[in-house]
Design an enzyme around this catalytic site. Structure first.
Site, PDB file in Angstrom:
ATOM      1  N   GLY A 120       0.921  -1.216   0.092  1.00  0.00           N
ATOM      2  CA  GLY A 120      -0.026   0.044   0.239  1.00  0.00           C
ATOM      3  C   GLY A 120       0.933   1.333   0.009  1.00  0.00           C
TER       4      GLY A 120
ATOM      5  N   TRP B  65      -7.643  -2.058  -4.151  1.00  0.00           N
ATOM      6  CA  TRP B  65      -8.302  -0.882  -4.135  1.00  0.00           C
ATOM      7  C   TRP B  65      -8.160  -0.238  -5.464  1.00  0.00           C
ATOM      8  CZ3 TRP B  65     -11.407  -0.321  -0.640  1.00  0.00           C
ATOM      9  CH2 TRP B  65     -11.355  -0.896   0.827  1.00  0.00           C
TER      10      TRP B  65
ATOM     11  N   LEU C  85       0.578   9.962  -9.656  1.00  0.00           N
ATOM     12  CA  LEU C  85      -0.065  10.107  -8.262  1.00  0.00           C
ATOM     13  C   LEU C  85       0.251  11.560  -7.836  1.00  0.00           C
ATOM     14  CD1 LEU C  85       1.225   7.192  -5.817  1.00  0.00           C
ATOM     15  CD2 LEU C  85      -0.895   7.551  -7.288  1.00  0.00           C
TER      16      LEU C  85
ATOM     17  N   GLU D 274      -3.946   7.756  -2.334  1.00  0.00           N
ATOM     18  CA  GLU D 274      -2.978   8.850  -2.848  1.00  0.00           C
ATOM     19  C   GLU D 274      -1.805   9.268  -1.814  1.00  0.00           C
ATOM     20  OE1 GLU D 274      -3.174   8.574  -5.657  1.00  0.00           O
ATOM     21  OE2 GLU D 274      -5.502   8.591  -6.176  1.00  0.00           O
TER      22      GLU D 274
HETATM   23  P1  TGC Z   1      11.886   6.506  -3.462  1.00  0.00           P
HETATM   24  O1  TGC Z   1      13.166   5.796  -3.266  1.00  0.00           O
HETATM   25  O2  TGC Z   1      11.640   7.933  -2.852  1.00  0.00           O
HETATM   26  O3  TGC Z   1      11.642   6.797  -5.028  1.00  0.00           O
HETATM   27  C1  TGC Z   1      11.407   6.036  -6.164  1.00  0.00           C
HETATM   28  C2  TGC Z   1      11.527   6.730  -7.314  1.00  0.00           C
HETATM   29  O4  TGC Z   1      10.478   7.423  -7.580  1.00  0.00           O
HETATM   30  C3  TGC Z   1      10.852   8.891  -7.661  1.00  0.00           C
HETATM   31  N1  TGC Z   1       9.784   9.545  -6.914  1.00  0.00           N
HETATM   32  C4  TGC Z   1       8.906  10.384  -7.558  1.00  0.00           C
HETATM   33  N2  TGC Z   1       8.929  10.899  -8.797  1.00  0.00           N
HETATM   34  C5  TGC Z   1       8.000  11.631  -9.080  1.00  0.00           C
HETATM   35  N3  TGC Z   1       7.145  12.142  -8.173  1.00  0.00           N
HETATM   36  C6  TGC Z   1       6.960  11.891  -6.851  1.00  0.00           C
HETATM   37  N4  TGC Z   1       6.264  12.195  -5.883  1.00  0.00           N
HETATM   38  C7  TGC Z   1       8.115  10.959  -6.468  1.00  0.00           C
HETATM   39  N5  TGC Z   1       8.358  10.352  -5.636  1.00  0.00           N
HETATM   40  C8  TGC Z   1       9.472   9.608  -5.699  1.00  0.00           C
HETATM   41  C9  TGC Z   1      12.241   9.088  -7.024  1.00  0.00           C
HETATM   42  O5  TGC Z   1      12.849  10.050  -7.529  1.00  0.00           O
HETATM   43  C10 TGC Z   1      12.798   7.570  -7.522  1.00  0.00           C
HETATM   44  O6  TGC Z   1      13.393   7.902  -8.813  1.00  0.00           O
HETATM   45  P2  TGC Z   1      14.422   7.164  -9.370  1.00  0.00           P
HETATM   46  O7  TGC Z   1      14.890   7.437 -10.698  1.00  0.00           O
HETATM   47  O8  TGC Z   1      15.798   7.665  -8.529  1.00  0.00           O
HETATM   48  O9  TGC Z   1      14.274   5.558  -9.052  1.00  0.00           O
HETATM   49  O10 TGC Z   1      10.537   5.741  -3.251  1.00  0.00           O
HETATM   50  P3  TGC Z   1      10.124   5.091  -2.099  1.00  0.00           P
HETATM   51  O11 TGC Z   1       9.629   3.855  -2.368  1.00  0.00           O
HETATM   52  O12 TGC Z   1      11.315   5.388  -0.990  1.00  0.00           O
HETATM   53  O13 TGC Z   1       9.151   6.320  -1.474  1.00  0.00           O
HETATM   54  C11 TGC Z   1       8.716   6.372  -0.359  1.00  0.00           C
HETATM   55  C12 TGC Z   1       7.138   6.851  -0.191  1.00  0.00           C
HETATM   56  C13 TGC Z   1       6.595   6.292   0.891  1.00  0.00           C
HETATM   57  C14 TGC Z   1       7.476   8.612  -0.456  1.00  0.00           C
HETATM   58  C15 TGC Z   1       6.320   6.471  -1.557  1.00  0.00           C
HETATM   59  O14 TGC Z   1       6.373   5.166  -1.594  1.00  0.00           O
HETATM   60  C16 TGC Z   1       4.913   6.848  -1.725  1.00  0.00           C
HETATM   61  O15 TGC Z   1       4.557   7.733  -2.136  1.00  0.00           O
HETATM   62  N6  TGC Z   1       4.216   5.920  -1.067  1.00  0.00           N
HETATM   63  C17 TGC Z   1       2.715   6.285  -0.978  1.00  0.00           C
HETATM   64  C18 TGC Z   1       1.999   5.420  -2.342  1.00  0.00           C
HETATM   65  C19 TGC Z   1       0.681   5.859  -2.624  1.00  0.00           C
HETATM   66  O16 TGC Z   1       0.280   7.151  -2.442  1.00  0.00           O
HETATM   67  N7  TGC Z   1      -0.084   4.937  -2.645  1.00  0.00           N
HETATM   68  C20 TGC Z   1      -1.469   5.119  -3.124  1.00  0.00           C
HETATM   69  C21 TGC Z   1      -1.725   4.492  -4.544  1.00  0.00           C
HETATM   70  S1  TGC Z   1      -2.957   4.885  -5.559  1.00  0.00           S
HETATM   71  C22 TGC Z   1      -4.148   4.114  -4.904  1.00  0.00           C
HETATM   72  O17 TGC Z   1      -4.333   3.946  -3.727  1.00  0.00           O
HETATM   73  C23 TGC Z   1      -5.569   4.078  -5.646  1.00  0.00           C
HETATM   74  S2  TGC Z   1      -6.295   5.459  -5.318  1.00  0.00           S
HETATM   75  C24 TGC Z   1      -6.838   5.649  -6.987  1.00  0.00           C
HETATM   76  C25 TGC Z   1      -7.970   4.561  -7.224  1.00  0.00           C
HETATM   77  O18 TGC Z   1      -9.180   4.896  -6.612  1.00  0.00           O
HETATM   78  O19 TGC Z   1      -7.588   3.760  -8.153  1.00  0.00           O
END
Ligand code: TGC
Length: 401
Positions: free
Chosen positions: A151, A176, A256, A380
């Protein structure tokens, strides 16, 4: 920019409307977009939302009407999309969510998630195939990132895409996933055995063998909206199904960002509806021989709601202007989503108390908004995730890994 005094007079009534004259910072065109969506919500959503919510149905017939209003992929350019600004899209989200979070969620999943993924990362053929039909509401999309055990941490996803000759074969579970049971195409994020950036995106027509979805029921939130479990069992796709320009988790996170941005505005729409309905009720409802709006404790509640809605709406507008100027960073989006949803929930709870016992029925909106906002604060990115994104930005030290 329009700054006319007569517009301010028209908006500001006794206690409702544009108290801070925020409209002075909007163009005529932006106000026009907002008023069109506001009228639509008044005519099509308000008279029906109680029934849709009670019966837990998403009114599918409303999709062509969203399309006619240009709401599907509203902020995208070309391919039949409206090409509107971030602020215009935000204003539309605000009005939709004043109706119900479930309806704003439809527009968000279709436009900010599924269409954005194709628009940002798709091949020209993929864009031509899907975007014009999605903008017209003739095809519905969904966005498969979250899994039963992944999640807040999508990096731990298990869904796997293996290469067999020139084909991709996808297996896994998603949870979800908004709209999946009515979708024509699913954007599915899956792990591959690529060494660098193993997460890739795929366009999966939902009639492909091995794809199945079922509604998650019963829900106590977002009842006029569809969220689903998705099962992928050896779903065989041509090589061309992969989104060529998305490599790694930055792909889904970029989508997102778009959806989280819409929530910053939408949550203030839900809050405004709670405030306006509580104010109207307080002026009519009499206890101890006078309207409850005359009591100081009720006035304090209404004043606090007004203050937080004004602050949250100004924040949304500021973030929208930054987005249009190209200066917005993900941590700004976290700032807006965390604050505005948190305040909107508080406003919904406080507004419910103004209605007393009547507030727990579907005759009045605050408790419905409150229940919806519990989902909005969770999807989100949860409050905790956005707090720690901010923490990382402030300190330079990531809290997650
Ligand atoms: P991290 O190592 O920080 O980043 C991995 C790669 O992603 C890039 N990045 C982003 N790029 C653009 N926008 C952002 N906001 C970004 N955040 C990270 C980052 O630069 C990196 O790129 P690269 O090229 O260096 O590999 O990743 P992490 O896994 O450590 O991040 C931690 C965390 C917690 C911030 C992240 O996992 C997160 O945001 N988690 C929340 C996930 C979320 O929002 N889930 C909801 C999904 S949607 C849903 O639930 C359904 S709702 C829609 C529906 O009804 O269908």
């Amino acid at each position: 920019m329009a700054t006319t005094a007569n517009r301010a007079e028209a908006q500001v009534g006794p206690g409702v409307g544009d108290f801070l004259n925020i409209d002075a910072h909007l163009s005529e065109e932006e106000i026009g977009v907002r008023e069109r969506v506001r009228s639509f919500v008044k005519e099509r959503v308000r008279p029906n939302i109680k029934e849709w919510y009670d019966e837990a149905v998403f009114p599918r017939g409303i999709v062509p009407e969203f399309a006619d209003l240009g709401l599907l992929g509203m902020h995208l350019s070309g391919y039949g999309c409206a090409g509107r600004s971030a602020v215009e899209y935000g204003l539309a989200c605000m009005e939709l969510e004043a109706g119900d979070s479930g309806l704003r969620t439809f527009v968000s999943v279709q436009g900010s998630l599924a269409m954005s993924a194709i628009h940002k990362f798709g091949s020209e053929e993929q864009k031509q195939e899907w975007l014009p039909r999605m903008a017209k509401g003739e095809a519905i999309g969904c966005f498969g990132l979250t899994e039963p055990t992944a999640g807040s941490d999508p990096a731990s996803m298990k869904t796997f895409a293996r290469k067999e000759g020139s084909a991709w074969v996808l297996s896994g579970e998603k949870r979800w996933i908004g709209l999946a049971t009515i979708a024509d195409v699913a954007v599915v994020w899956a792990r591959t055995d690529e060494e660098k950036n193993p997460v890739r995106g795929f366009l999966v027509p939902t009639d492909t063998e091995g794809f199945s979805a079922r509604d998650i029921t019963p829900k106590l939130s977002m009842r006029a909206s569809i969220q689903c479990d998705v099962h992928l069992e050896d779903v065989r796709l041509p090589e061309s199904a992969m989104l060529p320009e998305a490599r790694g988790l930055g792909g889904p996170f970029a989508c997102l960002n778009e959806a989280r941005y819409g929530i910053i505005w939408g949550s203030m729409g839900a809050a405004r509806d709670c405030y306006e309905s509580a104010l109207a009720y307080a002026k009519e409802r009499e206890q101890f021989g006078r309207p409850i709006a005359s009591f100081q404790l009720v006035q304090e509640k209404l004043a606090n709601m007004l203050i937080e809605i004004g602050k949250g709406t100004l924040l949304a507008l500021h973030i929208g202007r930054m987005k249009d100027a190209g200066t917005l960073r993900p941590e700004h989006i976290s700032f807006g989503k965390l604050n505005n949803v948190r305040e909107a929930i508080e406003i919904a709870r406080e507004a419910r108390t103004v209605f007393g016992g009547n507030g727990v029925t579907l005759d009045y909106p605050p408790m419905r908004h409150m229940s919806n906002l519990e989902s909005v604060r969770t999807y989100e990115g949860t409050d905790e995730v956005h707090t720690l994104i901010l923490g990382g930005a402030i300190t330079g030290i990531p809290a997650f890994r």
